[in-house]
Each structure stands twice: as C-alpha cells, then as structure tokens.
Write a protein that holds these residues in place. Structure first.
Motif, short mmCIF file in Angstrom:
data_model
loop_
_atom_site.label_atom_id
_atom_site.label_comp_id
_atom_site.label_asym_id
_atom_site.label_seq_id
_atom_site.Cartn_x
_atom_site.Cartn_y
_atom_site.Cartn_z
N TRP A 41 30.82 31.84 34.65
CA TRP A 41 31.48 32.46 35.80
C TRP A 41 32.94 32.75 35.46
O TRP A 41 33.67 31.85 35.09
N ASN A 42 33.32 34.02 35.57
CA ASN A 42 34.67 34.42 35.12
C ASN A 42 35.75 33.94 36.10
O ASN A 42 35.51 33.78 37.29
N PRO A 43 36.95 33.69 35.54
CA PRO A 43 38.02 33.09 36.37
C PRO A 43 38.53 33.96 37.51
O PRO A 43 38.88 33.44 38.56
N ASP A 49 45.47 38.19 41.34
CA ASP A 49 45.83 37.25 42.41
C ASP A 49 44.64 36.72 43.20
O ASP A 49 44.82 35.95 44.12
N LYS A 50 43.45 37.12 42.84
CA LYS A 50 42.32 36.86 43.72
C LYS A 50 41.98 35.37 43.89
O LYS A 50 41.73 34.91 45.00
N SER A 51 41.94 34.62 42.77
CA SER A 51 41.50 33.22 42.84
C SER A 51 42.67 32.27 42.58
O SER A 51 43.29 32.35 41.53
N PRO A 52 42.95 31.37 43.54
CA PRO A 52 44.06 30.42 43.35
C PRO A 52 43.87 29.61 42.06
O PRO A 52 42.75 29.32 41.66
N TYR A 53 44.99 29.26 41.44
CA TYR A 53 44.94 28.53 40.17
C TYR A 53 44.11 27.26 40.28
O TYR A 53 43.33 26.94 39.38
#
Length: 258
Positions: free
Chosen positions: A62-64, A100-104
């Motif tokens: 699953w990509n980040p 910016d889509k997925s929080p760190y």
C-alpha cells in the motif's frame, strides 16, 4: 539480458497495446520484470499478469500517498496474497512527504505494519521515499528491515544516504532520471554505488528516460538506463546488464530457469 525491477504495466496506460509493449521489451533484451500494485485496484490487476507470464513477477503493498485510505480489509487482502507463488516482494511502501493527502503519523503506522508483514512472510521490501529520508531510515532501522532487505526504488538521495541504506541490506535502484540533463545528483550517486548493489528500473509509465522524457515510459526503455549507467561508470553495457540482472534476482530470490 535486462531485468526491469519496477513497472506499473498493470496501469490503464497499457490497456490498448499491452502485448506490443511486452514484445518491445523482449526485443530490447528485457527478460524479466516486476509489476507493482500499490492500492486495491492496481494490486488486483497484478495477478492476471503474473499468472499468464512466467518471467513477470509481482510486488504488492500500500503506497504512502494513500495511507489514510487503507482499511483493515485492505491490510488482510495484502497479507493473504503474499503467499501467491509469483509475488516476490512487498511494495511499494514507504513515506511520501511531497503530497499532503496522508498525515505523516498515518504513513508511519502503515509503513511499519507492512515492514512487519514482510518480515513474517520473508519477503524483501520495495521502498518509496520522497522528501522523507531521515524518518525513512529511522523506521527501517527500528523495524529491523535489514532482516529481509530490499530495494530503494527510484533513488534520488546522495551517496552518504545510499551507503547507509546499503548497510541496511538494501539495493539502490535507478530509473529514467539518471538520463536527465538536470539530474546531477543521481549521476554522481550512481557512479559511487558499487556494481553489486545496483538495480535498474523504468517505473513505467512514469519517468521516461531521455530522449523520451514526458512520454509514456515502458519496460523496453530500461535499456537506456543501463546504457547511461555503463557510460557513467566506465563499464560495458553487458557488464551493467549482467550485474543488475543478477542483483535483482538475488534481491527478490528469483532463480533463473531456462
């Protein structure tokens, strides 16, 4: 013989001329390749390809960028399919701080869980890193990723970091950007990476090498990457082709038959 270690030939960009793309790859000397699935739909499209072509292997993960979308069901789906005989790696997984889509914090959790999954399955990792090198290295080290190793896909950092990833049992993979006029860092790094730690890829349909920059990429063009690396390292094309193929086979535990 060439090994394209990272393709997305399961992408819709290849729907209309898939068999011609494979013929061109064969004509260019590309005998083996890996097709990568990065979310539910692209992972599902990996299996028909690897089931029908014995020299194409699969990597699923699953990509980040979309880490925030991954459900428990998706995680189970990946876990269940890792035992498929054509799957040789878990990936591409990693960190991407460009979008910016997925929080760190979500990316970190999804990355760690998948490293643990790869270790359970005994599979190497295909790692995607964009603008996140320090966190990437720290997480790989904390999770003892060196026990399975893998490949730093489409590498774009310097030699200092490359050495540290090599010490963690990773291969360093270069694609089309090594041929770009403005990619001085990649060219400097590729010269310093030892031949026995080097892998090549297209990342097609993305990152087409010069002189096809901006056009749809395809596996046949991994040859241009190998030619450029040979030129930069002062080696013959044959030496680079043989070494990068053997490295990929070793990294992904592929035994060449026939």
């Amino acid at each position: 013989m060439l090994f394209d270690s990272h393709t997305h030939i399961n992408d819709e960009a290849f729907d209309t001329d898939f068999s011609e793309v494979l013929h061109r790859a064969e004509a260019a000397g590309v005998r083996q390749m890996i097709v990568v699935g990065v979310d539910r739909s692209t992972i599902e499209r990996v299996f028909p390809i690897i089931d029908q072509h014995q020299h194409i292997y699969g990597a699923i993960g699953w990509n980040p960028e979309d880490a925030v979308d991954m459900t428990e069901d998706d995680f189970r789906f990946i876990k269940q399919n890792l035992s498929h005989p054509g799957i040789v790696a878990l990936g591409e997984i990693g960190l991407d701080y460009h979008w910016d889509k997925s929080p760190y914090s979500v990316q970190h959790t999804v990355f760690r869980r998948q490293i643990q999954l790869a270790k359970e399955a005994g599979l190497p990792l295909v790692v995607h890193n964009r603008e996140a090198t320090e966190d990437m290295f720290r997480i790989l080290k904390e999770e003892h990723a060196e026990t399975v190793g893998g490949v730093m896909h489409c590498y774009s950092d310097d030699w200092m970091w490359a050495q540290r990833f090599i010490e963690l049992n990773f291969y360093i993979s270069f694609g089309g950007p090594v041929t770009f006029k403005n990619a001085a860092l990649q060219r400097e790094t590729v010269v310093q990476v030892p031949l026995d730690r080097l892998i090549i890829e297209t990342d097609c349909p993305f990152l087409s090498p010069h002189p096809f920059r901006g056009k749809r990429n395809e596996p046949a063009r991994v040859r241009l990457v190998a030619e450029k690396i040979a030129e930069l390292k002062g080696l013959s094309f044959e030496e680079v082709a043989q070494a990068t193929t053997e490295n990929a086979q070793r990294c992904f535990h592929i035994h060449e038959h026939g």
